[in-house]
Design a protein around this motif. Structure first.
Motif, PDB file in Angstrom:
ATOM      1  N   UNK A 218      10.156  -7.413 -16.616  1.00  0.00           N
ATOM      2  CA  UNK A 218       9.153  -8.359 -17.097  1.00  0.00           C
ATOM      3  C   UNK A 218       9.471  -8.556 -18.569  1.00  0.00           C
ATOM      4  N   UNK A 219       9.944  -9.738 -18.945  1.00  0.00           N
ATOM      5  CA  UNK A 219      10.574  -9.915 -20.251  1.00  0.00           C
ATOM      6  C   UNK A 219       9.942 -11.045 -21.039  1.00  0.00           C
ATOM      7  N   UNK A 220       9.635 -10.758 -22.307  1.00  0.00           N
ATOM      8  CA  UNK A 220       9.217 -11.775 -23.264  1.00  0.00           C
ATOM      9  C   UNK A 220       9.934 -11.521 -24.568  1.00  0.00           C
ATOM     10  N   UNK A 221      10.350 -12.593 -25.266  1.00  0.00           N
ATOM     11  CA  UNK A 221      11.164 -12.426 -26.470  1.00  0.00           C
ATOM     12  C   UNK A 221      10.753 -13.402 -27.560  1.00  0.00           C
ATOM     13  N   UNK A 222      11.138 -13.073 -28.782  1.00  0.00           N
ATOM     14  CA  UNK A 222      10.899 -13.957 -29.908  1.00  0.00           C
ATOM     15  C   UNK A 222      11.993 -15.018 -29.993  1.00  0.00           C
ATOM     16  N   UNK A 223      11.632 -16.131 -30.586  1.00  0.00           N
ATOM     17  CA  UNK A 223      12.551 -17.260 -30.728  1.00  0.00           C
ATOM     18  C   UNK A 223      13.733 -16.926 -31.634  1.00  0.00           C
ATOM     19  N   UNK A 224      13.584 -15.938 -32.500  1.00  0.00           N
ATOM     20  CA  UNK A 224      14.636 -15.579 -33.449  1.00  0.00           C
ATOM     21  C   UNK A 224      15.720 -14.684 -32.844  1.00  0.00           C
ATOM     22  N   UNK A 225      15.566 -14.280 -31.602  1.00  0.00           N
ATOM     23  CA  UNK A 225      16.492 -13.333 -30.995  1.00  0.00           C
ATOM     24  C   UNK A 225      17.504 -14.020 -30.080  1.00  0.00           C
ATOM     25  N   UNK A 226      18.632 -13.355 -29.866  1.00  0.00           N
ATOM     26  CA  UNK A 226      19.654 -13.810 -28.921  1.00  0.00           C
ATOM     27  C   UNK A 226      19.236 -13.342 -27.530  1.00  0.00           C
ATOM     28  N   UNK A 227      18.393 -14.151 -26.888  1.00  0.00           N
ATOM     29  CA  UNK A 227      17.791 -13.720 -25.622  1.00  0.00           C
ATOM     30  C   UNK A 227      18.848 -13.503 -24.549  1.00  0.00           C
ATOM     31  N   UNK A 228      19.740 -14.460 -24.363  1.00  0.00           N
ATOM     32  CA  UNK A 228      20.766 -14.312 -23.329  1.00  0.00           C
ATOM     33  C   UNK A 228      21.688 -13.142 -23.635  1.00  0.00           C
ATOM     34  N   UNK A 229      22.003 -12.926 -24.917  1.00  0.00           N
ATOM     35  CA  UNK A 229      22.846 -11.803 -25.301  1.00  0.00           C
ATOM     36  C   UNK A 229      22.181 -10.474 -24.999  1.00  0.00           C
ATOM     37  N   UNK A 230      20.865 -10.401 -25.202  1.00  0.00           N
ATOM     38  CA  UNK A 230      20.125  -9.180 -24.870  1.00  0.00           C
ATOM     39  C   UNK A 230      20.111  -8.945 -23.371  1.00  0.00           C
ATOM     40  N   UNK A 231      19.917 -10.010 -22.594  1.00  0.00           N
ATOM     41  CA  UNK A 231      19.756  -9.860 -21.148  1.00  0.00           C
ATOM     42  C   UNK A 231      21.070  -9.623 -20.406  1.00  0.00           C
TER      43      UNK A 231
END
Length: 424
Positions: free
Chosen positions: A334-347
């Motif tokens: 269950x994932x939520x992220x900030x706009x400033x982060x590399x979301x795809x890179x984290x996932x």
């Protein structure tokens, strides 16, 4: 009816309006306010200053547990908080009391007047005031962002620590690992020893170059000290000898490396007698934390419920590795992220270990990705994904469809804080 905040909450709300930017990396405003407060940063107990991209908080938590295990007391400054701001300032081991926090914030607000200053800068000054007015053996300071121009970088530390450096906050720190490492290495001081955690070779070159210019002695992982897991134990080795210790209480191989930095710091301070307590007594919420009670746990039923606040690609890789060491269960994120982060890179590192990702937005957070945007990032990272209206609905839906699941809420410390507050 609108409920207006009172006490420290009211002052913290006002402090948010003193500068148009959340982040503005210069030290002029901090120096100005500290001078108006008669320089409390010069009166704090001996300081250990910690910078890096990942592992700062966990390393600090283990170091604090080790120093306390050696019979000493520690002030600690960390950020961000999870449930309440008071978590950021610990006085001799305990979160700061509400009355004292409100008084300190009011004093800083009055000294600053209406002059521009960021929220982090003025609250850091409040922490220095608190530390200067309470006795302790040590002050543990976690950098907020970067190092060189961070508001905490106004002290003369006894020891510095640079945890692993990786890509994060590129808009503020630079778009290469070398530039980011240069900012982190800004906490090094002339003649002051520094513990260096595992590093990319490019980052290590930058750190070593600055240390050589300053005459700062380094204790570098892989050169001066080594740490490993062996037969369910932690083995630390340096030129002084070998230490056979319990495995870290905090879960994951990355915590073995963080533990190594904490033990190296204890050795450098002559406090190695606290090394066992560093392993067995450290607590650090939202770092692969198993939730065991509360309404979300009840909603999960027989499914396991976990929480982690990591939010960059290196944290995603460390988390994926740690998850493979747990007993097998179907993994749902269950994932939520900030706009400033590399979301795809984290996932991306999590894609091989997770069955599905359920995207949510972070409640009451202006800078959140929408659930749809997080879903799109998950798809780019190779995950099967859907969107959910809330964390609670995502957890309930997963539990109903897969009662034997392992549910991990992840992607942001801000989401983790929301979960801890909502879950009691």
């Amino acid at each position: 009816m609108t409920i207006r905040p009172t006490g420290s909450d009211a002052i913290l709300e006002r402090l948010l309006s003193l500068h148009p930017k959340v982040i503005d990396l210069v030290l002029d405003r901090v120096h100005r306010l500290l001078e108006a407060l008669d320089h409390p940063e010069r009166a704090i107990p001996p300081a250990i200053h910690i910078a890096g991209t990942n592992g700062k908080g966990s390393t600090l938590a283990m170091l604090r547990a080790g120093l306390e295990g050696a019979g000493e007391t520690c002030h600690a400054y960390t950020s961000p908080h999870l449930a309440r701001f008071h978590e950021r300032i610990r006085l001799a081991g305990e979160p700061i009391a509400e009355d004292e926090l409100a008084d300190l914030l009011a004093e800083c607000e009055a000294a600053n007047g209406s002059q521009p200053i960021t929220f982090f800068e003025i609250t850091t000054c409040a922490a220095f005031l608190a530390f200067a007015r309470h006795r302790a053996d040590w002050t543990l300071l976690e950098v907020g962002l970067g190092g060189r121009l961070d508001a905490t970088n106004v002290i003369a530390p006894r020891l510095t620590i640079v945890t692993p450096v990786s890509m994060d906050h590129e808009a503020y720190l630079g778009d290469t690992i070398e530039k980011i490492a240069a900012e982190k290495a800004g906490i090094l001081k002339p003649g002051t020893p520094c513990i260096v955690g595992p590093q990319d070779e490019r980052a290590l070159e930058v750190i070593e170059y600055r240390a050589a210019r300053l005459g700062a002695p380094l204790q570098v992982h892989g050169q001066h000290w080594h740490v490993r897991e062996e037969a369910g134990r932690l083995v630390f080795e340096d030129e002084t000898g070998l230490m056979d210790l319990p495995a870290p209480r905090l879960i994951g191989h990355h915590q073995v490396l963080n533990a190594g930095m904490a033990v190296a710091a204890l050795r450098a301070l002559g406090r190695q007698r606290g090394a066992e307590a560093a392993m067995t007594c450290a607590e650090w919420p939202a770092r692969l934390q198993r939730l065991t009670h509360g309404p979300l746990v009840e909603a999960a039923g027989p499914a396991e419920l976990w929480l982690d606040g990591g939010h960059n690609p290196a944290a995603g890789a460390a988390l994926a590795e740690a998850l493979t060491r747990l007993p097998p269960r179907p993994l749902h994120l269950v994932c939520g992220m900030l706009r400033t982060k590399d979301a795809a890179g984290y996932m991306a590192p999590l894609a091989p270990v997770a069955e599905r990702l359920h995207a949510v937005s972070i409640p009451d957070e202006a800078n959140t990705l929408t659930a749809a945007e997080t879903l799109a990032a998950a798809t780019r990272a190779g995950l099967v994904a859907d969107a959910a209206p809330s964390v609670a609905e995502a957890v309930a839906g997963i539990a109903a469809a897969s009662p034997d699941a392992r549910i991990l809420i992840c992607g942001s410390l801000y989401l983790a804080g929301h979960v801890l507050r909502a879950n009691g």
